[in-house]
Design an enzyme around this catalytic site. Structure first.
Site, mmCIF file in Angstrom:
data_model
loop_
_atom_site.group_PDB
_atom_site.id
_atom_site.type_symbol
_atom_site.label_atom_id
_atom_site.label_comp_id
_atom_site.label_asym_id
_atom_site.label_seq_id
_atom_site.Cartn_x
_atom_site.Cartn_y
_atom_site.Cartn_z
ATOM 1 N N CYS A 3 0.785 -1.414 0.080
ATOM 2 C CA CYS A 3 -0.215 -0.103 -0.020
ATOM 3 C C CYS A 3 1.036 1.382 0.101
ATOM 4 O O CYS A 3 1.806 1.300 -0.274
ATOM 5 C CB CYS A 3 -1.030 -0.243 0.858
ATOM 6 S SG CYS A 3 -2.452 -1.213 0.696
ATOM 7 N N LYS B 93 2.195 3.765 1.770
ATOM 8 C CA LYS B 93 3.332 3.924 2.585
ATOM 9 C C LYS B 93 4.227 2.605 2.594
ATOM 10 O O LYS B 93 5.461 2.698 2.695
ATOM 11 C CB LYS B 93 3.114 4.848 3.867
ATOM 12 C CG LYS B 93 2.506 5.932 3.597
ATOM 13 C CD LYS B 93 3.066 7.087 2.574
ATOM 14 C CE LYS B 93 2.234 8.261 2.558
ATOM 15 N NZ LYS B 93 0.960 8.110 1.759
ATOM 16 N N GLU C 90 -2.317 14.183 3.566
ATOM 17 C CA GLU C 90 -3.097 13.914 2.384
ATOM 18 C C GLU C 90 -4.525 14.575 2.586
ATOM 19 O O GLU C 90 -5.021 14.241 3.408
ATOM 20 C CB GLU C 90 -3.104 12.554 1.974
ATOM 21 C CG GLU C 90 -3.569 11.964 0.797
ATOM 22 C CD GLU C 90 -3.310 10.554 0.616
ATOM 23 O OE1 GLU C 90 -2.476 10.057 0.360
ATOM 24 O OE2 GLU C 90 -4.613 9.581 1.016
ATOM 25 N N SER D 34 -4.083 12.294 -2.530
ATOM 26 C CA SER D 34 -4.246 10.819 -2.748
ATOM 27 C C SER D 34 -4.159 10.399 -4.292
ATOM 28 O O SER D 34 -4.556 11.521 -4.948
ATOM 29 C CB SER D 34 -5.632 10.405 -2.196
ATOM 30 O OG SER D 34 -5.814 9.028 -2.709
#
Length: 671
Positions: free
Chosen positions: A166, A168, A518, A544
């Site tokens: 995902c 990070k 974000e 995002s």
């Protein structure tokens, strides 16, 4: 007392378990496979490691096999049948234990000794609009450090397999392996979630609050769609956001096997990919091929071209330079990104970019990364001589893919199951241009962004783009110093409401303010509100990968570093121009009267004479950990340098600061 509330007796216990508790046990049977030379010369840690291997139950005669370390971002705890015992933070890391198991079994079956360690990761979707987002980007650096420390803590490892999915976790994994370039390494992308039939995707479902507030959906619909978005329990989201783009980049760099990015989580092709990745790592180790031989400047250039062709997440502007830095390579500059985006139009039609909005699993079945790279190869853009973890060059991989049964089977299955033509998902350059799919990224400058900014220009609603393919908007600023206030105004229908034509300015949300949060909560709400396409967003925060609309982020300098974005006031007029042909753009303050706009230089002087907006400050709940991250990355080149830790630059800054403090103290002593 609630029926679910335990009594004090249950909490304190009755000691019954003590009756069967042992105080000694039999040690493992057998003997360590060691000799006199090892006893005389080997470090004690190597010898004790064998003791630990036997103590954990591995066959004593085999504890000295070649060790291979699997590092994953696994989260949560599942029972043998897959049912949850303790939830993970997101689907992306929920079932990658199956990939770890498949790889471990492969290592074992082929004479290796598998080890597995975990450093789990957060969910950007779960933390949207909360203070949890303040830890999102800083996590990447810290996790990469922790992963590298874990890798180095198995001194005898022959190679490292990184399993992650995902936003990070996968960038952190790539940073970790890039920083251990003396070792063989392979990335296993953790795959994507299947779309759910008759349901909204995981990007759209994050807007149920805003749509409900404006009466666009009812409570029943919101509750149903919120429940049904995930068609499988594992995998990254179904759109080409940061998670999916990171998988694409891993493969494009050559550090993941061909056609491994975007595999559907839980499906047979997904676990097969983990097995083949383990075999590839063992082969690299046998050949003595370190990751540094694969992760080169040419590989970085290839990855940037693939990013442009996919129309990937702008967050990779932070991650690709960081990967390069970890590999001791030159970090790509804005000019390098511009060159990549001018070289190719977007070739992939995927959520959220459109026009048909195919989910990521359909991109995979249409051929995924190697299919896109075939087009880039034919355009003469790629470095085909770069080595990859398959053991072949990129050119050899693409020649295999072009004639492979895997390619034929995937594309046929897409037609069979979904009735989708794969050539409508991944297009050649001529077809892409005919469909209006221009290059993805534009890097605007102007008196509001002296250091630059970024916008995914292909994600602007085409109905607000002029016939010459230029987006133009001039409107009054609505300035917010926090995301909470901004989303409240977007949801509002009262006098404080954001209205069509406004420019939402979110300032003070860069690294020093909120850890460069974000802001998908804002962009997603505007996407699904009827008038939202007429409201651009300007911020020193980031977006995002699933964000759409006229969203301009990474504005530099950030407000808290003196950036002019932090001097805007409500009612100031902002002029935006994004040319999707030349990939040029500007964002400028033009004064307070749109009928008498100031020249940009004069307007800049007006801003410079102002005090910063009084509401802009570091968030009071910004963790000390994030403040430290912000200071360290600022000394290392800041956001346009990838938010990295440049040790030499940090040491130099600390030394200079220490010397300045010493001089100041000496001066005070003279007084």
């Amino acid at each position: 007392m609630s029926s679910r509330e335990a009594g004090i007796e249950a909490i304190l216990g009755d000691g019954g378990a003590l009756a069967s508790t042992r105080t000694s046990g039999a040690g493992p049977a057998g003997s360590l496979p060691i000799d006199a030379r090892m006893l005389r010369e080997a470090p004690s840690g190597d010898l004790f490691g064998l003791t630990q291997n036997a103590g954990m139950g591995w066959r004593a005669s085999e504890v000295a096999r070649d060790p291979y370390l699997i590092v994953s971002t696994q989260g949560g705890l599942r029972a043998e049948d897959g049912q949850p015992l303790a939830l993970g933070l997101h689907t992306g890391h929920w079932e990658i234990d199956r990939l770890v198991r498949a790889a471990a079994e492969t290592f074992s079956a082929h004479g290796g000794l598998p080890f597995s360690v975990m450093c789990s990761d957060p969910c950007d979707g779960r933390t949207q609009g909360t203070t949890g987002m303040f830890d999102s980007l800083p996590y990447r650096n810290d996790a990469a450090l922790a992963m590298r420390r874990l890798i180095r803590s198995l001194p005898t490892r022959r190679g490292v397999l990184g399993v992650a999915t995902c936003d990070k976790g996968l960038p952190a994994m790539m940073l970790a392996l890039a920083g251990c370039g003396d070792l063989p390494g392979v990335i296993v992308p953790g795959g994507v979630t299947l779309p759910a039939r008759g349901a909204e995707d995981a990007g759209k479902v994050q807007t149920i609050g805003a749509r409900f507030a404006h009466g666009l959906i009812d409570l029943e619909h919101a509750a149903a769609m919120g429940c049904r978005a995930c068609g499988s329990p594992g995998g990254g989201c179904q759109f080409l956001g940061t998670a999916a783009t990171s998988q694409v980049i891993a493969e494009a760099l050559g550090i993941a096997l061909p056609h491994s990015a975007l595999a559907p989580s839980g499906e047979p092709v997904w676990t097969d990919m983990a097995r083949r990745s383990a075999l590839a790592l063992m082969r690299l180790a046998g050949q003595g091929t370190p990751l540094s031989a694969i992760l080169t400047s040419k590989a970085i250039e290839n990855a940037m071209l693939v990013h442009a062709a996919f129309g990937g997440s702008t967050n990779l502007l932070l991650h690709v330079p960081a990967i390069a830095h970890a590999a001791a390579l030159p970090r790509p500059t804005v000019q390098d990104w511009i060159a990549a985006n001018r070289a190719t139009p977007r070739l992939v039609d995927a959520l959220p970019n459109g026009p048909r909005h195919h989910p990521t699993v359909q991109v995979f079945m249409a051929g995924g990364v190697p299919e896109v790279m075939l087009h880039l190869r034919d355009m003469g853009l790629l470095h085909l001589d770069v080595p990859t973890v398959s053991g072949q060059t990129l050119g050899e991989n693409l020649a295999w893919w072009e004639r492979s049964s895997a390619r034929t089977a995937a594309r046929a299955r897409l037609r069979e199951l979904d009735g989708v033509d794969p050539d409508q998902v991944i297009m050649g350059p001529d077809a892409a241009r005919a469909a209006g799919m221009t290059a993805a990224l534009v890097f605007p400058v102007g008196n509001l962004a002296p250091d630059g900014a970024v916008i995914k220009a292909t994600a602007i609603d085409p109905t607000v783009v002029d016939a010459d393919n230029v987006y133009r908007h001039t409107g009054p600023a609505r300035v917010f110093a926090g995301e909470h206030e901004a989303i409240r105004a977007i949801k509002s229908q009262g006098g404080d409401a954001v209205r069509a034509g406004d420019v939402v300015v979110l300032a003070g949300c860069g690294p020093a303010g909120t850890g460069m949060e974000e802001t998908y909560q804002l962009t997603s709400a505007l996407k699904y509100l009827p008038w939202g396409k007429h409201v651009p967003v300007l911020t020193d925060a980031r977006f995002s990968g699933v964000s759409t609309g006229a969203c301009i982020g990474h504005v530099g300098p950030e407000a808290l570093a003196g950036g002019p974005i932090g001097r805007l006031r409500d009612g100031d007029f902002v002029r935006i121009e994004i040319d999707r042909n030349t990939l040029e753009g500007r964002i400028d303050f033009i004064g307070t009267d749109p009928d008498r706009p100031l020249p940009v230089e004069e307007a800049a002087a007006v801003l410079a004479a102002r005090a910063p907006h009084p509401a802009i400050a570091a968030h009071p709940r910004l963790p000390a950990d994030t403040r430290l991250w912000a200071a360290l990355q600022d000394a290392s080149g800041g956001t346009w340098g990838g938010c990295v830790y440049d040790v030499d630059a940090i040491v130099e800054t600390l030394r200079a600061g220490g010397e300045a403090l010493a001089r100041r103290r000496m001066g005070a002593g003279d007084d």
